[in-house]
Write a protein that holds these residues in place. Structure first.
Motif, PDB file in Angstrom:
ATOM      1  N   ILE A 124       0.852  -1.191   0.000  1.00 51.29           N
ATOM      2  CA  ILE A 124       0.000   0.000   0.000  1.00 51.29           C
ATOM      3  C   ILE A 124       0.890   1.243   0.000  1.00 51.29           C
ATOM      4  CG2 ILE A 124      -1.781   1.296   1.216  1.00 51.29           C
ATOM      5  CD1 ILE A 124      -2.576  -1.253   2.657  1.00 51.29           C
ATOM      6  N   TYR A 125       0.609   2.179  -0.885  1.00 47.49           N
ATOM      7  CA  TYR A 125       1.291   3.474  -0.934  1.00 47.49           C
ATOM      8  C   TYR A 125       0.249   4.526  -0.582  1.00 47.49           C
ATOM      9  CZ  TYR A 125       4.083   7.368  -2.748  1.00 47.49           C
ATOM     10  OH  TYR A 125       4.808   8.525  -2.883  1.00 47.49           O
ATOM     11  N   ILE A 126       0.511   5.305   0.481  1.00 44.76           N
ATOM     12  CA  ILE A 126      -0.461   6.294   0.958  1.00 44.76           C
ATOM     13  C   ILE A 126       0.184   7.675   0.889  1.00 44.76           C
ATOM     14  CG2 ILE A 126      -1.898   7.011   2.890  1.00 44.76           C
ATOM     15  CD1 ILE A 126      -1.585   4.071   3.923  1.00 44.76           C
ATOM     16  N   ASP A 127      -0.460   8.608   0.172  1.00 46.53           N
ATOM     17  CA  ASP A 127       0.079   9.953  -0.015  1.00 46.53           C
ATOM     18  C   ASP A 127      -1.006  10.985   0.283  1.00 46.53           C
ATOM     19  OD1 ASP A 127       1.381  12.253  -0.823  1.00 46.53           O
ATOM     20  OD2 ASP A 127       1.734  11.591  -2.871  1.00 46.53           O
ATOM     21  N   THR A 128      -0.727  11.885   1.217  1.00 44.88           N
ATOM     22  CA  THR A 128      -1.616  12.995   1.553  1.00 44.88           C
ATOM     23  C   THR A 128      -3.038  12.503   1.828  1.00 44.88           C
ATOM     24  OG1 THR A 128      -0.310  14.236  -0.071  1.00 44.88           O
ATOM     25  CG2 THR A 128      -2.153  15.388   0.931  1.00 44.88           C
ATOM     26  N   SER A 129      -3.165  11.515   2.677  1.00 39.95           N
ATOM     27  CA  SER A 129      -4.457  10.903   2.952  1.00 39.95           C
ATOM     28  C   SER A 129      -4.584  10.540   4.420  1.00 39.95           C
ATOM     29  CB  SER A 129      -4.629   9.627   2.111  1.00 39.95           C
ATOM     30  OG  SER A 129      -4.560   9.920   0.740  1.00 39.95           O
ATOM     31  N   GLU A 130      -5.805  10.220   4.840  1.00 41.09           N
ATOM     32  CA  GLU A 130      -6.049   9.648   6.159  1.00 41.09           C
ATOM     33  C   GLU A 130      -6.663   8.273   5.958  1.00 41.09           C
ATOM     34  OE1 GLU A 130      -8.436  10.432  10.329  1.00 41.09           O
ATOM     35  OE2 GLU A 130      -8.132  12.100   8.948  1.00 41.09           O
ATOM     36  N   SER A 144      11.390  -1.221  -4.240  1.00 40.40           N
ATOM     37  CA  SER A 144      12.762  -0.945  -4.657  1.00 40.40           C
ATOM     38  C   SER A 144      13.389   0.181  -3.833  1.00 40.40           C
ATOM     39  CB  SER A 144      12.810  -0.587  -6.146  1.00 40.40           C
ATOM     40  OG  SER A 144      12.084   0.609  -6.376  1.00 40.40           O
ATOM     41  N   THR A 145      12.594   0.840  -2.963  1.00 37.41           N
ATOM     42  CA  THR A 145      13.145   1.901  -2.110  1.00 37.41           C
ATOM     43  C   THR A 145      12.782   1.646  -0.649  1.00 37.41           C
ATOM     44  OG1 THR A 145      11.247   3.350  -2.536  1.00 37.41           O
ATOM     45  CG2 THR A 145      13.174   3.637  -3.956  1.00 37.41           C
ATOM     46  N   PHE A 146      11.702   2.279  -0.161  1.00 36.49           N
ATOM     47  CA  PHE A 146      11.295   2.180   1.238  1.00 36.49           C
ATOM     48  C   PHE A 146       9.886   1.609   1.347  1.00 36.49           C
ATOM     49  CE2 PHE A 146      14.256   5.724   0.927  1.00 36.49           C
ATOM     50  CZ  PHE A 146      15.158   5.433   1.936  1.00 36.49           C
ATOM     51  N   GLY A 147       9.556   1.065   2.528  1.00 36.20           N
ATOM     52  CA  GLY A 147       8.181   0.644   2.803  1.00 36.20           C
ATOM     53  C   GLY A 147       7.705  -0.518   1.966  1.00 36.20           C
ATOM     54  N   GLY A 148       8.306  -1.671   2.137  1.00 34.35           N
ATOM     55  CA  GLY A 148       7.911  -2.843   1.360  1.00 34.35           C
ATOM     56  C   GLY A 148       6.448  -3.209   1.517  1.00 34.35           C
ATOM     57  N   GLY A 149       5.929  -3.143   2.730  1.00 35.38           N
ATOM     58  CA  GLY A 149       4.524  -3.463   2.978  1.00 35.38           C
ATOM     59  C   GLY A 149       3.627  -2.254   2.841  1.00 35.38           C
ATOM     60  N   THR A 174       9.718  -6.684   2.246  1.00 32.13           N
ATOM     61  CA  THR A 174      11.103  -6.227   2.150  1.00 32.13           C
ATOM     62  C   THR A 174      11.184  -4.914   1.372  1.00 32.13           C
ATOM     63  OG1 THR A 174      11.475  -7.491   0.108  1.00 32.13           O
ATOM     64  CG2 THR A 174      12.031  -8.576   2.192  1.00 32.13           C
ATOM     65  N   ALA A 175      12.214  -4.127   1.707  1.00 26.92           N
ATOM     66  CA  ALA A 175      12.488  -2.880   0.985  1.00 26.92           C
ATOM     67  C   ALA A 175      13.994  -2.726   0.885  1.00 26.92           C
ATOM     68  CB  ALA A 175      11.877  -1.705   1.725  1.00 26.92           C
ATOM     69  N   GLN A 176      14.446  -2.248  -0.243  1.00 23.44           N
ATOM     70  CA  GLN A 176      15.885  -2.145  -0.477  1.00 23.44           C
ATOM     71  C   GLN A 176      16.585  -1.244   0.540  1.00 23.44           C
ATOM     72  OE1 GLN A 176      16.952  -1.176  -4.483  1.00 23.44           O
ATOM     73  NE2 GLN A 176      19.099  -0.904  -4.007  1.00 23.44           N
ATOM     74  N   PHE A 177      15.967  -0.110   0.897  1.00 22.25           N
ATOM     75  CA  PHE A 177      16.631   0.840   1.783  1.00 22.25           C
ATOM     76  C   PHE A 177      16.070   0.858   3.201  1.00 22.25           C
ATOM     77  CE2 PHE A 177      17.135   2.898  -2.488  1.00 22.25           C
ATOM     78  CZ  PHE A 177      18.460   2.533  -2.641  1.00 22.25           C
ATOM     79  N   GLY A 178      15.109   0.029   3.523  1.00 20.78           N
ATOM     80  CA  GLY A 178      14.610  -0.046   4.891  1.00 20.78           C
ATOM     81  C   GLY A 178      13.102   0.034   4.969  1.00 20.78           C
ATOM     82  N   GLY A 179      12.581  -0.339   6.137  1.00 26.01           N
ATOM     83  CA  GLY A 179      11.141  -0.282   6.386  1.00 26.01           C
ATOM     84  C   GLY A 179      10.354  -1.367   5.687  1.00 26.01           C
ATOM     85  N   GLY A 180      10.885  -2.583   5.691  1.00 27.03           N
ATOM     86  CA  GLY A 180      10.187  -3.680   5.015  1.00 27.03           C
ATOM     87  C   GLY A 180       8.866  -4.042   5.648  1.00 27.03           C
ATOM     88  N   GLY A 181       8.859  -4.203   6.972  1.00 24.54           N
ATOM     89  CA  GLY A 181       7.622  -4.519   7.700  1.00 24.54           C
ATOM     90  C   GLY A 181       7.192  -5.946   7.606  1.00 24.54           C
TER      91      GLY A 181
END
Length: 84
Positions: free
Chosen positions: A33-39, A53-58, A77-84
């Motif tokens: 899930i990618y969340i931008d400017t939302s609640e 490929s960057t942050f926030g795998g989950g 998993t995430a390449q740079f961190g925050g896989g979850g």
């Protein structure tokens, strides 16, 4: 799943199987899930086996409010961190 400039509530949702498990996003964060400017409210939601490929795998959230009750975010998993 991409969420932008919205107010959304998910209850008892499983992000798995052919829909999102094993999801890969190569353009940035948020393989599940990618969340931008939302609640967004997540209640008993499962996000697993996704990658980025960057942050926030989950789940990746930027400029947003994310409320989570119950549920599981695992084996992502995430390449740079925050896989979850």
């Amino acid at each position: 799943m991409y969420i932008y400039n919205s107010r959304i509530q998910f209850v008892s949702v499983r992000i798995t199987g052919s829909e999102f498990t094993g999801g890969t996003y190569q353009g940035g964060g948020g393989g599940g899930i990618y969340i931008d400017t939302s609640e967004v409210d997540l209640e008993d939601v499962i996000v697993s086996n996704s990658s980025s490929s960057t942050f926030g795998g989950g789940i990746f959230a930027t400029g947003s409010v994310l409320n989570s009750t119950g549920g599981v975010v695992s084996d992502n998993t995430a390449q740079f961190g925050g896989g979850g």
